[in-house]
Design a protein around this motif. Structure first.
Motif, PDB file in Angstrom:
ATOM      1  N   LEU A 126      -9.001   1.059  -0.676  1.00  0.00           N
ATOM      2  CA  LEU A 126      -7.556   1.024  -0.432  1.00  0.00           C
ATOM      3  C   LEU A 126      -7.175  -0.270   0.291  1.00  0.00           C
ATOM      4  O   LEU A 126      -6.119  -0.844   0.065  1.00  0.00           O
ATOM      5  N   ASP A 127      -8.091  -0.705   1.155  1.00  0.00           N
ATOM      6  CA  ASP A 127      -7.840  -1.900   1.974  1.00  0.00           C
ATOM      7  C   ASP A 127      -7.867  -3.196   1.168  1.00  0.00           C
ATOM      8  O   ASP A 127      -7.593  -4.260   1.703  1.00  0.00           O
ATOM      9  N   GLN A 128      -8.197  -3.106  -0.120  1.00  0.00           N
ATOM     10  CA  GLN A 128      -8.277  -4.318  -0.936  1.00  0.00           C
ATOM     11  C   GLN A 128      -6.972  -4.643  -1.661  1.00  0.00           C
ATOM     12  O   GLN A 128      -6.881  -5.639  -2.367  1.00  0.00           O
ATOM     13  N   ALA A 129      -5.983  -3.794  -1.483  1.00  0.00           N
ATOM     14  CA  ALA A 129      -4.734  -3.966  -2.242  1.00  0.00           C
ATOM     15  C   ALA A 129      -4.028  -5.272  -1.879  1.00  0.00           C
ATOM     16  O   ALA A 129      -4.003  -5.666  -0.719  1.00  0.00           O
ATOM     17  N   ASP A 130      -3.458  -5.922  -2.888  1.00  0.00           N
ATOM     18  CA  ASP A 130      -2.504  -7.005  -2.606  1.00  0.00           C
ATOM     19  C   ASP A 130      -1.152  -6.387  -2.280  1.00  0.00           C
ATOM     20  O   ASP A 130      -0.401  -6.921  -1.478  1.00  0.00           O
ATOM     21  N   SER A 131      -0.859  -5.287  -2.967  1.00  0.00           N
ATOM     22  CA  SER A 131       0.342  -4.520  -2.602  1.00  0.00           C
ATOM     23  C   SER A 131       0.022  -3.047  -2.735  1.00  0.00           C
ATOM     24  O   SER A 131      -0.807  -2.655  -3.567  1.00  0.00           O
ATOM     25  N   LEU A 132       0.652  -2.265  -1.879  1.00  0.00           N
ATOM     26  CA  LEU A 132       0.335  -0.837  -1.821  1.00  0.00           C
ATOM     27  C   LEU A 132       1.621  -0.054  -1.567  1.00  0.00           C
ATOM     28  O   LEU A 132       2.472  -0.483  -0.786  1.00  0.00           O
ATOM     29  N   VAL A 133       1.732   1.075  -2.257  1.00  0.00           N
ATOM     30  CA  VAL A 133       2.893   1.953  -2.064  1.00  0.00           C
ATOM     31  C   VAL A 133       2.428   3.268  -1.474  1.00  0.00           C
ATOM     32  O   VAL A 133       1.444   3.842  -1.942  1.00  0.00           O
ATOM     33  N   LEU A 134       3.086   3.713  -0.434  1.00  0.00           N
ATOM     34  CA  LEU A 134       2.750   4.994   0.208  1.00  0.00           C
ATOM     35  C   LEU A 134       4.074   5.669   0.590  1.00  0.00           C
ATOM     36  O   LEU A 134       4.912   5.037   1.233  1.00  0.00           O
ATOM     37  N   ASP A 135       4.231   6.910   0.174  1.00  0.00           N
ATOM     38  CA  ASP A 135       5.527   7.588   0.364  1.00  0.00           C
ATOM     39  C   ASP A 135       5.488   8.607   1.495  1.00  0.00           C
ATOM     40  O   ASP A 135       5.040   9.746   1.284  1.00  0.00           O
ATOM     41  N   PRO A 136       6.021   8.292   2.659  1.00  0.00           N
ATOM     42  CA  PRO A 136       6.075   9.312   3.719  1.00  0.00           C
ATOM     43  C   PRO A 136       6.901  10.547   3.346  1.00  0.00           C
ATOM     44  O   PRO A 136       6.699  11.605   3.924  1.00  0.00           O
ATOM     45  N   HIS A 137       7.832  10.433   2.365  1.00  0.00           N
ATOM     46  CA  HIS A 137       8.584  11.651   2.023  1.00  0.00           C
ATOM     47  C   HIS A 137       7.795  12.601   1.116  1.00  0.00           C
ATOM     48  O   HIS A 137       8.325  13.594   0.648  1.00  0.00           O
ATOM     49  N   LYS A 138       6.532  12.278   0.930  1.00  0.00           N
ATOM     50  CA  LYS A 138       5.650  13.213   0.226  1.00  0.00           C
ATOM     51  C   LYS A 138       4.728  13.857   1.284  1.00  0.00           C
ATOM     52  O   LYS A 138       5.104  14.781   1.968  1.00  0.00           O
ATOM     53  N   TRP A 139       3.524  13.268   1.405  1.00  0.00           N
ATOM     54  CA  TRP A 139       2.490  13.952   2.192  1.00  0.00           C
ATOM     55  C   TRP A 139       2.466  13.529   3.669  1.00  0.00           C
ATOM     56  O   TRP A 139       1.547  13.846   4.391  1.00  0.00           O
ATOM     57  N   LEU A 140       3.479  12.780   4.090  1.00  0.00           N
ATOM     58  CA  LEU A 140       3.610  12.538   5.533  1.00  0.00           C
ATOM     59  C   LEU A 140       4.795  13.347   6.073  1.00  0.00           C
ATOM     60  O   LEU A 140       5.306  13.055   7.152  1.00  0.00           O
ATOM     61  N   PHE A 141       5.234  14.297   5.249  1.00  0.00           N
ATOM     62  CA  PHE A 141       6.115  15.371   5.738  1.00  0.00           C
ATOM     63  C   PHE A 141       7.483  14.897   6.210  1.00  0.00           C
ATOM     64  O   PHE A 141       8.072  15.500   7.113  1.00  0.00           O
ATOM     65  N   GLN A 142       7.996  13.838   5.596  1.00  0.00           N
ATOM     66  CA  GLN A 142       9.321  13.343   5.971  1.00  0.00           C
ATOM     67  C   GLN A 142      10.366  13.837   4.975  1.00  0.00           C
ATOM     68  O   GLN A 142      10.085  13.977   3.786  1.00  0.00           O
ATOM     69  N   PRO A 143      11.590  14.092   5.457  1.00  0.00           N
ATOM     70  CA  PRO A 143      12.662  14.399   4.504  1.00  0.00           C
ATOM     71  C   PRO A 143      12.962  13.159   3.650  1.00  0.00           C
ATOM     72  O   PRO A 143      12.681  12.031   4.076  1.00  0.00           O
ATOM     73  N   PHE A 144      13.540  13.367   2.467  1.00  0.00           N
ATOM     74  CA  PHE A 144      13.942  12.225   1.622  1.00  0.00           C
ATOM     75  C   PHE A 144      14.906  11.370   2.424  1.00  0.00           C
ATOM     76  O   PHE A 144      15.695  11.919   3.206  1.00  0.00           O
ATOM     77  N   GLU A 145      15.090  10.058   2.337  1.00  0.00           N
ATOM     78  CA  GLU A 145      14.318   9.234   1.434  1.00  0.00           C
ATOM     79  C   GLU A 145      13.548   8.238   2.265  1.00  0.00           C
ATOM     80  O   GLU A 145      14.154   7.444   2.975  1.00  0.00           O
ATOM     81  N   ILE A 146      12.232   8.239   2.155  1.00  0.00           N
ATOM     82  CA  ILE A 146      11.438   7.168   2.763  1.00  0.00           C
ATOM     83  C   ILE A 146      10.153   6.923   1.979  1.00  0.00           C
ATOM     84  O   ILE A 146       9.296   7.798   1.854  1.00  0.00           O
ATOM     85  N   GLY A 147      10.084   5.750   1.422  1.00  0.00           N
ATOM     86  CA  GLY A 147       8.858   5.256   0.805  1.00  0.00           C
ATOM     87  C   GLY A 147       8.499   3.970   1.529  1.00  0.00           C
ATOM     88  O   GLY A 147       9.341   3.388   2.207  1.00  0.00           O
ATOM     89  N   CYS A 148       7.238   3.531   1.421  1.00  0.00           N
ATOM     90  CA  CYS A 148       6.852   2.277   2.079  1.00  0.00           C
ATOM     91  C   CYS A 148       6.112   1.382   1.100  1.00  0.00           C
ATOM     92  O   CYS A 148       5.335   1.865   0.278  1.00  0.00           O
ATOM     93  N   VAL A 149       6.375   0.095   1.222  1.00  0.00           N
ATOM     94  CA  VAL A 149       5.594  -0.880   0.463  1.00  0.00           C
ATOM     95  C   VAL A 149       4.977  -1.842   1.476  1.00  0.00           C
ATOM     96  O   VAL A 149       5.641  -2.268   2.423  1.00  0.00           O
ATOM     97  N   ILE A 150       3.691  -2.105   1.284  1.00  0.00           N
ATOM     98  CA  ILE A 150       2.993  -3.050   2.160  1.00  0.00           C
ATOM     99  C   ILE A 150       2.325  -4.102   1.273  1.00  0.00           C
ATOM    100  O   ILE A 150       1.697  -3.758   0.265  1.00  0.00           O
ATOM    101  N   THR A 151       2.475  -5.361   1.650  1.00  0.00           N
ATOM    102  CA  THR A 151       1.753  -6.413   0.918  1.00  0.00           C
ATOM    103  C   THR A 151       0.718  -7.041   1.857  1.00  0.00           C
ATOM    104  O   THR A 151       0.875  -7.015   3.074  1.00  0.00           O
ATOM    105  N   ARG A 152      -0.319  -7.591   1.246  1.00  0.00           N
ATOM    106  CA  ARG A 152      -1.469  -8.102   2.022  1.00  0.00           C
ATOM    107  C   ARG A 152      -1.045  -9.160   3.035  1.00  0.00           C
ATOM    108  O   ARG A 152      -1.642  -9.310   4.079  1.00  0.00           O
ATOM    109  N   GLN A 153      -0.016  -9.901   2.684  1.00  0.00           N
ATOM    110  CA  GLN A 153       0.571 -10.819   3.665  1.00  0.00           C
ATOM    111  C   GLN A 153       2.071 -10.558   3.653  1.00  0.00           C
ATOM    112  O   GLN A 153       2.691 -10.614   2.588  1.00  0.00           O
ATOM    113  N   SER A 154       2.612 -10.290   4.815  1.00  0.00           N
ATOM    114  CA  SER A 154       4.028  -9.902   4.813  1.00  0.00           C
ATOM    115  C   SER A 154       4.902 -11.064   4.344  1.00  0.00           C
ATOM    116  O   SER A 154       5.958 -10.857   3.767  1.00  0.00           O
ATOM    117  N   ARG A 155       4.413 -12.299   4.536  1.00  0.00           N
ATOM    118  CA  ARG A 155       5.243 -13.442   4.122  1.00  0.00           C
ATOM    119  C   ARG A 155       5.465 -13.475   2.600  1.00  0.00           C
ATOM    120  O   ARG A 155       6.416 -14.063   2.121  1.00  0.00           O
TER     121      ARG A 155
END
Ligand SMILES: Cc1ncc(COP(=O)(O)O)c(C=O)c1O
Length: 476
Positions: A285-314
């Motif tokens: 998982l740590d090798q991703a250049d970009s990764l999507v993880l949705d807290p409104h699924k299995w992190l138990f948040q109400p809609f709407e929150i998804g997250c995108v992370i890129t290997r370098q924020s710049r």
């Protein structure tokens, strides 16, 4: 304090605000306390709802209590509760009350989290939350991202960044690779980004519903030889259909060797890093250049929150930053993060607050237990199905998802696809639980996603008993 209501200022009196606030909170608490008694049968049809809700624009205001009643009766009672403990379809959204209140606060204070100078507090919270997720996924320092509405927009944001960083403006020869189990959010994002359907090479998944490595390597070589430009591999960390995890480590090695962008869709499965069992399944998982993880699924948040992370924020900033003249005064300095430069939205609210507040209140260990429970409940389901003798497990419990089909007994000679479809329909009519079928290699199968931490073992047993009863009834 507003002692006098003033409709033309859209203002309630102090007493009215308190009364409305308490009523709303009571309604939500009532929802939480009685949710498992709610029926999950199909809701009203369009004609009924048109009759109830389609009215002329209300020129004059009306009584708050009556409006609230209508909200309850015609709107929320006509909405399938995805936080119901027996809602097993799609990826449920179990949510939690602390985050619900955080959303109320966010709405009440209405912060603007596009420019640092306007909303530094909520922007810092978003930086913190994204960094917590970065650490959980073991991505390196320097990786960063932002919160968006959900997995689809997170995917679009990630793939826009991939296109910008890898291809610049010429996308004509580019090829993207993924398995046929990849979520349709990817097809939609690529379509929006101007790629043709032919530029997306979808491999038939292997027998474990994973991306086949040898075929991937062959296709890359073939495409290069044909003058095409292999550019990105999309890997799944928990498919929606079966919870399958593509071989992330091996795919990352191929991407490294071939200079390809690795996007990992961990919208559902990423949260499993919180559990020991899940984390063991997710190296790479740590090798991703970009990764999507949705807290409104299995992190138990109400809609709407998804997250995108890129290997370098710049990379996000290089992709999305534009500076119109009316924003120059709030451009700020390097350490002041303007989230408007990292994604599609300029005006954006404090989505991260709910995840931050619920993690602070419950603690990560509670989240770890809740995620672990979801994984175990799917395994519990599998054990029960195996004991019953009338079920075939199609894909074993994985990341809280199990698929299976009713096979009755060895004598049964009817159409199993039809039979299983009829079982789903019988459950939809019954309303005790909500599940859907999916199609795996041409077979119609039943699917349960058991990630709600408030689902009991009794909920599972009673659901399976009913499914079996429906199976017997429709096959006889
Ligand atoms: C694996 C996966 N990716 C992406 C998405 C799209 O996310 P959203 O519905 O939040 O846009 C989903 C939705 O279920 C999903 O399961």
């Amino acid at each position: 304090m507003h002692d006098h209501p003033s409709a033309e200022k859209l203002q309630l009196s102090h007493a009215q605000m308190r009364a409305l606030g308490y009523q709303v909170v009571d309604m939500i608490i009532d929802h939480y306390e009685h949710i498992s008694e709610l029926s999950l049968a199909q809701k009203a049809d369009r004609t009924t709802l048109e009759q109830r809700l389609h009215e002329p624009l209300p020129e004059q205001g009306s009584d708050i209590a009556q409006v609230l009643q209508q909200v309850q009766r015609d709107i929320f009672a006509q909405s399938m509760p995805l936080d119901h403990p027996r809602f097993f379809a799609f990826i449920p959204s179990p949510s939690n009350f602390v985050s619900v209140m955080a959303d109320a606060l966010t709405s009440g204070f209405n912060p603007f989290v596009g420019s640092w100078k306007v909303g530094p507090g909520p922007a810092e919270v978003e930086l913190v939350v994204i960094d917590w997720l970065r650490q959980l996924c073991a991505l390196p320092e320097g990786a960063g991202g932002l919160c968006v509405s959900g997995g689809s927009v997170a995917t679009l944001t990630a793939l826009t960044t991939a296109r910008h960083m890898k291809l610049h403006s010429d996308i004509r020869k580019a090829v993207i690779y993924c398995s046929d189990q990849t979520h349709s959010a990817v097809d939609r994002a690529l379509k929006l980004l101007g790629f043709s359907a032919e530029q997306l090479h979808k491999f038939r998944a292997d027998r474990h519903f994973r991306l086949p490595l040898a075929e991937l390597q062959e296709a890359i070589a073939r495409d290069r030889a044909a003058g095409k430009l292999p550019f990105c591999v999309i890997a799944n960390a928990g498919t929606t259909n079966t919870g399958a995890i593509d071989p992330l480590v091996e795919i990352a090695e191929i991407c490294q060797a071939e200079d390809l962008w690795l996007h990992i869709d961990a919208a559902h499965g990423g949260a499993a890093v919180l559990s020991e069992a899940g984390s063991a399944l997710l190296p790479g998982l740590d090798q991703a250049d970009s990764l999507v993880l949705d807290p409104h699924k299995w992190l138990f948040q109400p809609f709407e929150i998804g997250c995108v992370i890129t290997r370098q924020s710049r990379w996000l900033r290089e992709t999305f930053s534009v500076l119109p003249e009316f924003l120059r005064d709030v451009a700020g300095v390097e350490e002041e993060v303007n989230f408007r430069d990292y994604g599609i939205q300029l005006t954006r609210s404090a989505r991260a607050l709910k995840l931050w507040m619920s993690l602070k209140v419950f603690g990560l260990s509670a989240f770890r237990q809740a995620v672990t429970r979801g994984i175990k409940l799917a395994e519990y389901t599998q054990e029960h199905l195996q004991q019953a003798g009338c079920w075939e497990i199609i894909t074993p419990a994985q990341l809280g998802i199990i698929t299976f089909r009713y096979i009755h007994d060895s004598q049964f000679s009817g159409d199993l696809n039809l039979l299983n479809q009829q079982i789903v329909e019988a459950m939809l009519k019954d309303g005790f639980a909500f599940l859907t079928s999916t199609v795996l290699r041409g077979q119609t199968v039943l699917r349960l996603c058991t990630i709600n931490p408030r689902t009991t073992e009794m909920d599972i047993r009673e659901t399976l008993q009913r499914l079996e009863r429906f199976g017997r009834a429709v096959s006889s």
